[in-house]
Design an enzyme around this catalytic site. Structure first.
Site, short mmCIF file in Angstrom:
data_model
loop_
_atom_site.label_atom_id
_atom_site.label_comp_id
_atom_site.label_asym_id
_atom_site.label_seq_id
_atom_site.Cartn_x
_atom_site.Cartn_y
_atom_site.Cartn_z
N ALA A 1 -1.31 -25.41 -32.59
CA ALA A 1 -1.85 -25.61 -31.24
C ALA A 1 -1.66 -27.05 -30.77
O ALA A 1 -1.20 -27.29 -29.64
CB ALA A 1 -3.33 -25.23 -31.21
N GLU A 2 -1.99 -28.01 -31.62
CA GLU A 2 -1.87 -29.42 -31.20
C GLU A 2 -0.41 -29.81 -31.01
O GLU A 2 -0.08 -30.56 -30.10
CB GLU A 2 -2.54 -30.36 -32.20
CG GLU A 2 -2.50 -31.79 -31.71
CD GLU A 2 -3.65 -32.65 -32.18
OE1 GLU A 2 -3.64 -33.84 -31.82
OE2 GLU A 2 -4.57 -32.16 -32.86
N THR A 3 0.47 -29.27 -31.81
CA THR A 3 1.90 -29.55 -31.65
C THR A 3 2.38 -29.06 -30.29
O THR A 3 3.02 -29.81 -29.53
CB THR A 3 2.71 -28.88 -32.78
OG1 THR A 3 2.29 -29.44 -34.04
CG2 THR A 3 4.20 -29.09 -32.59
N SER B 1 0.68 -30.96 -27.33
CA SER B 1 1.16 -32.34 -27.26
C SER B 1 2.56 -32.41 -26.66
O SER B 1 2.88 -33.32 -25.89
CB SER B 1 1.18 -32.98 -28.65
OG SER B 1 -0.13 -33.15 -29.13
#
Length: 160
Positions: A74-76, A79
């Site tokens: 999710a953060e990848t 971002s």
């Protein structure tokens, strides 16, 4: 792992970075952690980022997909969206990540799709939906990134 694959970028984004001599696929990759987890970015534009990750190798002791692995995916994805939104003059830095895990997955591939909730001058927020191969929602996540000025050193670092 480690094999090359093509990421689908909008042509105007490719042109913007190519003019600066920046390797866009390397810049918007999942990084070393993403490589270790075998995250693959399939599509990348400011309004939609798609990536996949195998369950195998990313499980917790009970054999289920690790919640932290879902958070990394999710953060990848969020971002990358924030970085593309900010463009070459900004650096996206995650400041808040929230994940809700809906169901366990024991095998196969999960796919995450990030779409913008807010794209401003100083912050960008993305909703990321992670689904299994039967298109069942595994995790809902929200990431907010601060968009900081890149400065002269950022372009040099991105080119390395």
């Amino acid at each position: 792992m480690g094999e090359q694959h093509a990421v689908k970028f909008p042509q105007e984004v490719l042109d913007e970075y190519a003019a600066l001599g920046i390797d866009l696929p390397a810049l918007f990759s999942a990084g070393h952690l993403g490589e270790r987890m075998d995250i693959r970015i399939v599509e990348a534009a400011p309004d939609r980022i798609v990536g996949t990750m195998p369950v195998e190798g990313n499980t917790q002791p009970y054999g289920l997909l690790h919640g932290g692995a879902s958070a990394v995916l999710a953060e990848t994805l969020g971002s990358i969206g924030a970085m593309l939104h900010g463009g070459i003059t900004k650096i996206a830095v995650g400041v808040d990540l929230n994940c809700t895990h809906h169901r366990g997955v024991r095998s196969g591939l999960v796919t995450g799709v990030a779409t913008p909730v807010h794209r401003g001058r100083s912050t960008a927020t993305y909703e990321i939906v992670i689904s299994d191969e039967q298109d069942r929602r595994v995790c809902s996540a929200r990431l907010t990134c601060l968009l900081r000025d890149a400065g002269a050193g950022a372009t040099t670092a991105a080119q390395a």
